[in-house]
Design a protein around this motif. Structure first.
Motif, PDB file in Angstrom:
ATOM      1  N   ILE A 125       0.858  -1.177   0.000  1.00 16.28           N
ATOM      2  CA  ILE A 125       0.000   0.000   0.000  1.00 16.28           C
ATOM      3  C   ILE A 125       0.894   1.227   0.000  1.00 16.28           C
ATOM      4  O   ILE A 125       2.117   1.122   0.136  1.00 16.28           O
ATOM      5  N   SER A 126       0.288   2.407  -0.135  1.00 12.63           N
ATOM      6  CA  SER A 126       1.072   3.642  -0.172  1.00 12.63           C
ATOM      7  C   SER A 126       0.381   4.729   0.638  1.00 12.63           C
ATOM      8  O   SER A 126      -0.803   4.635   0.966  1.00 12.63           O
ATOM      9  N   CYS A 127       1.171   5.744   0.959  1.00  7.71           N
ATOM     10  CA  CYS A 127       0.615   6.983   1.500  1.00  7.71           C
ATOM     11  C   CYS A 127       1.335   8.138   0.810  1.00  7.71           C
ATOM     12  O   CYS A 127       2.479   7.990   0.365  1.00  7.71           O
ATOM     13  N   ALA A 128       0.676   9.276   0.729  1.00 10.50           N
ATOM     14  CA  ALA A 128       1.214  10.385  -0.051  1.00 10.50           C
ATOM     15  C   ALA A 128       2.459  10.984   0.579  1.00 10.50           C
ATOM     16  O   ALA A 128       3.379  11.409  -0.121  1.00 10.50           O
ATOM     17  N   ASP A 129       2.501  11.042   1.918  1.00 10.73           N
ATOM     18  CA  ASP A 129       3.622  11.677   2.616  1.00 10.73           C
ATOM     19  C   ASP A 129       3.660  11.174   4.052  1.00 10.73           C
ATOM     20  O   ASP A 129       2.820  10.362   4.477  1.00 10.73           O
ATOM     21  N   TYR A 130       4.630  11.666   4.815  1.00  8.94           N
ATOM     22  CA  TYR A 130       4.789  11.170   6.184  1.00  8.94           C
ATOM     23  C   TYR A 130       3.674  11.640   7.105  1.00  8.94           C
ATOM     24  O   TYR A 130       3.400  10.996   8.123  1.00  8.94           O
ATOM     25  N   ALA A 131       3.018  12.736   6.763  1.00 12.21           N
ATOM     26  CA  ALA A 131       1.889  13.177   7.580  1.00 12.21           C
ATOM     27  C   ALA A 131       0.762  12.154   7.569  1.00 12.21           C
ATOM     28  O   ALA A 131      -0.042  12.089   8.512  1.00 12.21           O
ATOM     29  N   ASP A 132       0.704  11.334   6.513  1.00 15.29           N
ATOM     30  CA  ASP A 132      -0.343  10.315   6.372  1.00 15.29           C
ATOM     31  C   ASP A 132       0.146   8.930   6.786  1.00 15.29           C
ATOM     32  O   ASP A 132      -0.582   7.953   6.652  1.00 15.29           O
ATOM     33  N   PHE A 133       1.375   8.843   7.313  1.00 15.00           N
ATOM     34  CA  PHE A 133       1.952   7.540   7.623  1.00 15.00           C
ATOM     35  C   PHE A 133       1.173   6.825   8.721  1.00 15.00           C
ATOM     36  O   PHE A 133       0.945   5.614   8.638  1.00 15.00           O
ATOM     37  N   ALA A 134       0.770   7.549   9.761  1.00 18.77           N
ATOM     38  CA  ALA A 134       0.096   6.907  10.896  1.00 18.77           C
ATOM     39  C   ALA A 134      -1.179   6.203  10.446  1.00 18.77           C
ATOM     40  O   ALA A 134      -1.464   5.075  10.869  1.00 18.77           O
ATOM     41  N   ARG A 135      -1.952   6.841   9.571  1.00 21.07           N
ATOM     42  CA  ARG A 135      -3.178   6.212   9.073  1.00 21.07           C
ATOM     43  C   ARG A 135      -2.844   4.965   8.262  1.00 21.07           C
ATOM     44  O   ARG A 135      -3.454   3.901   8.434  1.00 21.07           O
ATOM     45  N   ALA A 136      -1.842   5.088   7.380  1.00 19.54           N
ATOM     46  CA  ALA A 136      -1.518   3.981   6.487  1.00 19.54           C
ATOM     47  C   ALA A 136      -0.950   2.783   7.251  1.00 19.54           C
ATOM     48  O   ALA A 136      -1.305   1.631   6.964  1.00 19.54           O
ATOM     49  N   ILE A 137      -0.074   3.037   8.221  1.00 19.71           N
ATOM     50  CA  ILE A 137       0.519   1.903   8.937  1.00 19.71           C
ATOM     51  C   ILE A 137      -0.527   1.212   9.795  1.00 19.71           C
ATOM     52  O   ILE A 137      -0.488  -0.012   9.972  1.00 19.71           O
ATOM     53  N   ARG A 138      -1.485   1.953  10.326  1.00 16.86           N
ATOM     54  CA  ARG A 138      -2.554   1.311  11.089  1.00 16.86           C
ATOM     55  C   ARG A 138      -3.366   0.379  10.185  1.00 16.86           C
ATOM     56  O   ARG A 138      -3.666  -0.767  10.558  1.00 16.86           O
ATOM     57  N   GLU A 139      -3.698   0.850   8.989  1.00 20.80           N
ATOM     58  CA  GLU A 139      -4.428   0.018   8.026  1.00 20.80           C
ATOM     59  C   GLU A 139      -3.627  -1.224   7.674  1.00 20.80           C
ATOM     60  O   GLU A 139      -4.157  -2.340   7.612  1.00 20.80           O
ATOM     61  N   LYS A 140      -2.326  -1.042   7.475  1.00 25.53           N
ATOM     62  CA  LYS A 140      -1.463  -2.159   7.093  1.00 25.53           C
ATOM     63  C   LYS A 140      -1.349  -3.181   8.215  1.00 25.53           C
ATOM     64  O   LYS A 140      -1.448  -4.395   7.986  1.00 25.53           O
ATOM     65  N   LEU A 141      -1.166  -2.700   9.441  1.00 26.43           N
ATOM     66  CA  LEU A 141      -1.030  -3.615  10.570  1.00 26.43           C
ATOM     67  C   LEU A 141      -2.303  -4.424  10.802  1.00 26.43           C
ATOM     68  O   LEU A 141      -2.236  -5.615  11.117  1.00 26.43           O
ATOM     69  N   LEU A 142      -3.443  -3.803  10.642  1.00 24.02           N
ATOM     70  CA  LEU A 142      -4.698  -4.539  10.815  1.00 24.02           C
ATOM     71  C   LEU A 142      -4.794  -5.673   9.805  1.00 24.02           C
ATOM     72  O   LEU A 142      -5.256  -6.772  10.127  1.00 24.02           O
ATOM     73  N   ARG A 143      -4.353  -5.424   8.593  1.00 21.75           N
ATOM     74  CA  ARG A 143      -4.365  -6.460   7.564  1.00 21.75           C
ATOM     75  C   ARG A 143      -3.368  -7.558   7.856  1.00 21.75           C
ATOM     76  O   ARG A 143      -3.639  -8.750   7.647  1.00 21.75           O
ATOM     77  N   GLU A 144      -2.197  -7.184   8.336  1.00 21.06           N
ATOM     78  CA  GLU A 144      -1.140  -8.163   8.577  1.00 21.06           C
ATOM     79  C   GLU A 144      -1.427  -9.037   9.796  1.00 21.06           C
ATOM     80  O   GLU A 144      -1.139 -10.226   9.770  1.00 21.06           O
ATOM     81  N   ILE A 145      -1.954  -8.429  10.842  1.00 19.40           N
ATOM     82  CA  ILE A 145      -2.154  -9.169  12.087  1.00 19.40           C
ATOM     83  C   ILE A 145      -3.353 -10.095  12.003  1.00 19.40           C
ATOM     84  O   ILE A 145      -3.354 -11.189  12.564  1.00 19.40           O
TER      85      ILE A 145
END
Length: 206
Positions: free
Chosen positions: A180-200
């Motif tokens: 997945i991607s995010c536009a910039d580091y300001a959006d990283f927290a949202r993207a990593i939360r989405e990614k972790l939910l999928r991975e876990i």
């Protein structure tokens, strides 16, 4: 360590393209994710009631550091302790080139030592730049897949708009792998939360 459902290695790019403010946003986003009730619940939802998490920071050739060792997450207290450890993780690898393959290889070595006899192994790669130094990541990815590891990626697109395609080509592999991607580091927290939910969460079986 008591048994866990998943060993998850968070492999984070700290090469020269990641400045200290961006590093803070990335590490802060990871820490905040493990304070979220849905992430905590997902960690404890499997049959063994826990997962194991580690944090690996990587940069140029030979520059890598296990910032947080294997930690068993089985509920709010353990998740809070992990979040604090991530928050205070020092940036020890010196900024340098982007040795993506070497960072991935270090993550696979760490997963090979994961405690708790996990039935699932996942390497979570996050970064903002394509491979430009060190070993080719593709054979590393292939070796990980052969060892039963799922390799996923999060591309931060602030400097390289086509990085998601690069990560899909050279990083991801294994059962249920995704990028997945995010536009910039300001959006990283949202993207990593989405990614972790999928991975876990337990992978879907077709």
């Amino acid at each position: 360590m008591e048994p866990v459902d998943l060993a998850l290695c968070l492999a984070v790019d700290v090469s020269a393209s990641v400045d200290y403010d961006e590093f803070g946003l990335m590490i802060g986003g990871l820490a905040e994710a493990f304070r979220q009730p849905d992430i905590i619940a997902a960690c404890a939802a499997g049959p063994r009631g826990a997962i194991a998490v580690s944090l690996l920071l990587w940069s140029g050739p030979g520059a890598r550091d296990v910032a947080v060792g294997w930690t068993r997450i089985d509920g709010p207290a353990a998740a809070a302790a992990l979040a604090e450890a991530i928050d205070f993780a020092p940036r020890l690898p010196a900024p340098g080139a982007t040795a993506l393959g070497e960072g991935m290889a270090a993550g696979l070595v760490l997963l090979a030592t994961a405690p708790g006899t996990p039935p699932r192994l996942t390497l979570d790669v996050s970064g903002d730049g394509r491979w430009n130094a060190g070993r080719d990541p593709r054979p590393v990815r292939d070796a990980g897949v052969l060892a039963g590891v799922t390799l996923n990626a999060l591309a931060v697109l602030n400097e390289e708009p086509d990085l998601l395609e690069h990560y899909r080509d050279v990083v991801i592999g294994g059962s249920g792998a995704f990028a997945i991607s995010c536009a910039d580091y300001a959006d990283f927290a949202r993207a990593i939360r989405e990614k972790l939910l999928r991975e876990i969460g337990e992978p879907l079986i077709a």
